[in-house]
Design a protein around this motif. Structure first.
Motif, PDB file in Angstrom:
ATOM      1  N   GLU A 143      -5.425 -21.194 -13.301  1.00 21.86           N
ATOM      2  CA  GLU A 143      -4.984 -20.538 -14.384  1.00 21.86           C
ATOM      3  C   GLU A 143      -5.801 -19.970 -15.543  1.00 21.86           C
ATOM      4  N   GLN A 144      -6.949 -20.286 -15.875  1.00 19.38           N
ATOM      5  CA  GLN A 144      -8.032 -19.867 -16.571  1.00 19.38           C
ATOM      6  C   GLN A 144      -8.533 -19.045 -15.307  1.00 19.38           C
ATOM      7  N   ASN A 145      -9.160 -19.241 -14.836  1.00 18.35           N
ATOM      8  CA  ASN A 145      -9.854 -18.125 -13.512  1.00 18.35           C
ATOM      9  C   ASN A 145      -9.004 -17.006 -13.743  1.00 18.35           C
ATOM     10  N   GLY A 146      -7.333 -16.889 -13.700  1.00 20.52           N
ATOM     11  CA  GLY A 146      -6.820 -16.211 -13.135  1.00 20.52           C
ATOM     12  C   GLY A 146      -6.769 -15.517 -14.361  1.00 20.52           C
ATOM     13  N   TYR A 147      -6.257 -15.593 -15.879  1.00 24.65           N
ATOM     14  CA  TYR A 147      -6.210 -14.996 -16.868  1.00 24.65           C
ATOM     15  C   TYR A 147      -8.052 -13.876 -16.942  1.00 24.65           C
ATOM     16  N   ARG A 148      -8.995 -15.071 -16.611  1.00 27.30           N
ATOM     17  CA  ARG A 148     -10.321 -14.372 -17.283  1.00 27.30           C
ATOM     18  C   ARG A 148     -10.161 -13.285 -16.030  1.00 27.30           C
ATOM     19  N   ALA A 149      -9.458 -13.672 -14.902  1.00 23.41           N
ATOM     20  CA  ALA A 149      -9.659 -12.014 -13.485  1.00 23.41           C
ATOM     21  C   ALA A 149      -9.650 -10.521 -13.826  1.00 23.41           C
ATOM     22  N   MET A 150     -10.290  -9.621 -12.489  1.00 25.84           N
ATOM     23  CA  MET A 150      -9.763  -8.528 -12.548  1.00 25.84           C
ATOM     24  C   MET A 150      -8.591  -7.985 -11.588  1.00 25.84           C
ATOM     25  N   ILE A 151      -7.737  -7.817 -11.429  1.00 22.12           N
ATOM     26  CA  ILE A 151      -6.680  -7.608 -10.912  1.00 22.12           C
ATOM     27  C   ILE A 151      -5.951  -6.015 -11.083  1.00 22.12           C
ATOM     28  N   LEU A 152      -6.279  -5.780  -9.434  1.00 22.98           N
ATOM     29  CA  LEU A 152      -5.771  -4.064  -9.028  1.00 22.98           C
ATOM     30  C   LEU A 152      -4.228  -4.465  -8.708  1.00 22.98           C
ATOM     31  N   ASP A 153      -3.400  -3.858  -9.249  1.00 26.25           N
ATOM     32  CA  ASP A 153      -2.332  -4.189  -9.043  1.00 26.25           C
ATOM     33  C   ASP A 153      -1.794  -3.271  -7.959  1.00 26.25           C
ATOM     34  N   GLN A 154      -1.584  -2.912  -6.580  1.00 22.13           N
ATOM     35  CA  GLN A 154      -1.491  -1.871  -5.820  1.00 22.13           C
ATOM     36  C   GLN A 154      -1.544  -0.464  -6.799  1.00 22.13           C
ATOM     37  N   VAL A 155      -2.778  -0.272  -6.545  1.00 18.88           N
ATOM     38  CA  VAL A 155      -3.094   0.869  -6.909  1.00 18.88           C
ATOM     39  C   VAL A 155      -4.040   1.807  -6.279  1.00 18.88           C
ATOM     40  N   ARG A 156      -2.761   2.642  -6.129  1.00 20.88           N
ATOM     41  CA  ARG A 156      -2.798   3.575  -5.204  1.00 20.88           C
ATOM     42  C   ARG A 156      -3.359   5.023  -6.132  1.00 20.88           C
ATOM     43  N   ILE A 157      -4.388   5.966  -4.952  1.00 19.40           N
ATOM     44  CA  ILE A 157      -5.285   7.095  -5.684  1.00 19.40           C
ATOM     45  C   ILE A 157      -4.936   8.065  -4.727  1.00 19.40           C
ATOM     46  N   HIS A 158      -4.140   9.594  -5.621  1.00 24.25           N
ATOM     47  CA  HIS A 158      -4.135  10.363  -4.195  1.00 24.25           C
ATOM     48  C   HIS A 158      -5.272  11.760  -5.702  1.00 24.25           C
ATOM     49  N   LEU A 159      -6.004  12.617  -4.138  1.00 26.95           N
ATOM     50  CA  LEU A 159      -5.484  14.003  -4.357  1.00 26.95           C
ATOM     51  C   LEU A 159      -5.125  14.821  -3.927  1.00 26.95           C
ATOM     52  N   GLU A 160      -4.683  15.679  -3.844  1.00 33.72           N
ATOM     53  CA  GLU A 160      -3.313  16.583  -3.705  1.00 33.72           C
ATOM     54  C   GLU A 160      -2.402  14.924  -2.806  1.00 33.72           C
ATOM     55  N   SER A 161      -2.239  15.674  -1.852  1.00 30.63           N
ATOM     56  CA  SER A 161      -1.502  15.219  -0.608  1.00 30.63           C
ATOM     57  C   SER A 161      -2.437  13.736  -0.128  1.00 30.63           C
ATOM     58  N   ARG A 162      -3.605  14.114  -0.579  1.00 34.57           N
ATOM     59  CA  ARG A 162      -4.487  12.858   0.797  1.00 34.57           C
ATOM     60  C   ARG A 162      -4.849  11.803  -0.416  1.00 34.57           C
ATOM     61  N   ARG A 163      -4.639  10.685   0.587  1.00 34.17           N
ATOM     62  CA  ARG A 163      -4.239   9.139  -0.268  1.00 34.17           C
ATOM     63  C   ARG A 163      -5.649   8.817   0.130  1.00 34.17           C
ATOM     64  N   LEU A 164      -6.565   8.244  -1.365  1.00 28.06           N
ATOM     65  CA  LEU A 164      -7.762   8.167  -1.059  1.00 28.06           C
ATOM     66  C   LEU A 164      -8.081   6.444  -0.697  1.00 28.06           C
ATOM     67  N   ILE A 165      -7.222   5.709  -2.053  1.00 28.04           N
ATOM     68  CA  ILE A 165      -7.637   4.478  -2.739  1.00 28.04           C
ATOM     69  C   ILE A 165      -5.559   3.478  -2.338  1.00 28.04           C
ATOM     70  N   ASP A 166      -5.970   2.948  -1.464  1.00 33.42           N
ATOM     71  CA  ASP A 166      -4.437   1.933  -1.492  1.00 33.42           C
ATOM     72  C   ASP A 166      -4.895   0.090  -1.136  1.00 33.42           C
ATOM     73  N   LEU A 167      -4.788   0.102  -2.775  1.00 35.80           N
ATOM     74  CA  LEU A 167      -5.924  -1.525  -2.718  1.00 35.80           C
ATOM     75  C   LEU A 167      -5.152  -2.372  -3.890  1.00 35.80           C
ATOM     76  N   SER A 168      -5.136  -3.568  -3.612  1.00 36.28           N
ATOM     77  CA  SER A 168      -4.312  -4.660  -3.797  1.00 36.28           C
ATOM     78  C   SER A 168      -6.003  -5.714  -4.431  1.00 36.28           C
ATOM     79  N   LEU A 169      -5.926  -6.524  -5.353  1.00 33.63           N
ATOM     80  CA  LEU A 169      -7.345  -6.991  -5.392  1.00 33.63           C
ATOM     81  C   LEU A 169      -7.249  -7.641  -6.609  1.00 33.63           C
ATOM     82  N   THR A 170      -7.221  -9.196  -6.202  1.00 31.49           N
ATOM     83  CA  THR A 170      -7.859 -10.135  -7.987  1.00 31.49           C
ATOM     84  C   THR A 170      -9.399 -10.125  -7.107  1.00 31.49           C
ATOM     85  N   VAL A 171     -10.079  -9.989  -8.708  1.00 29.71           N
ATOM     86  CA  VAL A 171     -11.960 -10.640  -8.317  1.00 29.71           C
ATOM     87  C   VAL A 171     -12.247 -11.438  -9.963  1.00 29.71           C
TER      88      VAL A 171
END
Length: 219
Positions: free
Chosen positions: A3-31
């Motif tokens: 629980e402590q580690n989860g609290y201090r983590a960096m979490i990317l939750d369904q991060v999606r980045i587009h430039l116009e119609s082009r998808r660059l990033i589609d990422l979920s990740l816990t660091v």
């Protein structure tokens, strides 16, 4: 502990980045705290765009969705200065008009108050990078490795909650690169910082010792 580690983590939750119609990033990740995750990929795969999103500097031309969680807080909508995410770049980016001590003072967290406390924090930071007594030195007189160490110390003095590394070793010679890898990764682990490394160098990824994410250029 989980629980402590989860609290201090960096979490990317369904991060999606587009430039116009082009998808660059589609990422979920816990660091996790002290973990170093490496992101690799060819030019145009979105590595720099991902770092810009995480640090709060994403160009308005890009369209992003998802959430960035840091220490249990949703920081997605916060401006860069409120996220408390430290960044190291290829170049040390020391201020040439300030001494080494002045550069470190610039990075000090506002929570360090009072002249004597600030001076003590700077001395401790220099001791930690084996550069005691360098407060008054002009950055132009430093070696490449010394500049890199000062840049790291300045970043850590800001008391970041996470660390982003943007090819920070790429301009160092081979021997110095190995030393700085050990130093940077060691400090990140010791301070329990969730860390994301962007690099083209497989040796960087190997030294980081964590998961590797390989991005591809999207069609």
């Amino acid at each position: 502990m989980q629980e402590q580690n989860g609290y201090r983590a960096m979490i990317l939750d369904q991060v999606r980045i587009h430039l116009e119609s082009r998808r660059l990033i589609d990422l979920s990740l816990t660091v996790d705290p002290g973990e170093i995750v490496t992101v690799m990929g060819p030019s145009g795969s979105g590595k720099s765009t991902l770092l810009a999103y995480l640090s709060g500097f994403l160009d308005p031309a890009f369209r992003a969705s998802g959430r960035l969680m840091l220490c249990g807080q949703d920081v997605t909508a916060l401006p860069a200065q409120q996220r408390r995410i430290g960044i190291l770049f290829q170049d040390p980016l020391l201020f040439p008009h300030l001494s080494v001590g002045g550069n470190l003072a610039f990075g000090l967290s506002p929570s360090v108050k009072g002249r004597e406390m600030r001076k003590a924090a700077i001395r401790q930071a220099l001791d930690a990078i084996n550069m005691a007594g360098f407060e008054g030195r002009d950055p132009a007189t430093l070696s490449g490795g010394q500049k890199a160490r000062v840049a790291l110390a300045r970043t850590l003095l800001s008391q970041p909650r996470a660390l982003l590394l943007d090819e920070p070793f790429s301009k160092l010679d081979a021997d110095l690169r190995q030393h700085m890898r050990q130093h940077v990764f060691g400090r990140a682990r010791a301070q329990g910082l969730p860390t994301l490394l962007v690099t083209h160098d497989e040796e960087d990824a190997k030294a980081a010792g964590g998961p590797i994410i390989r991005l591809a250029v999207q069609g």
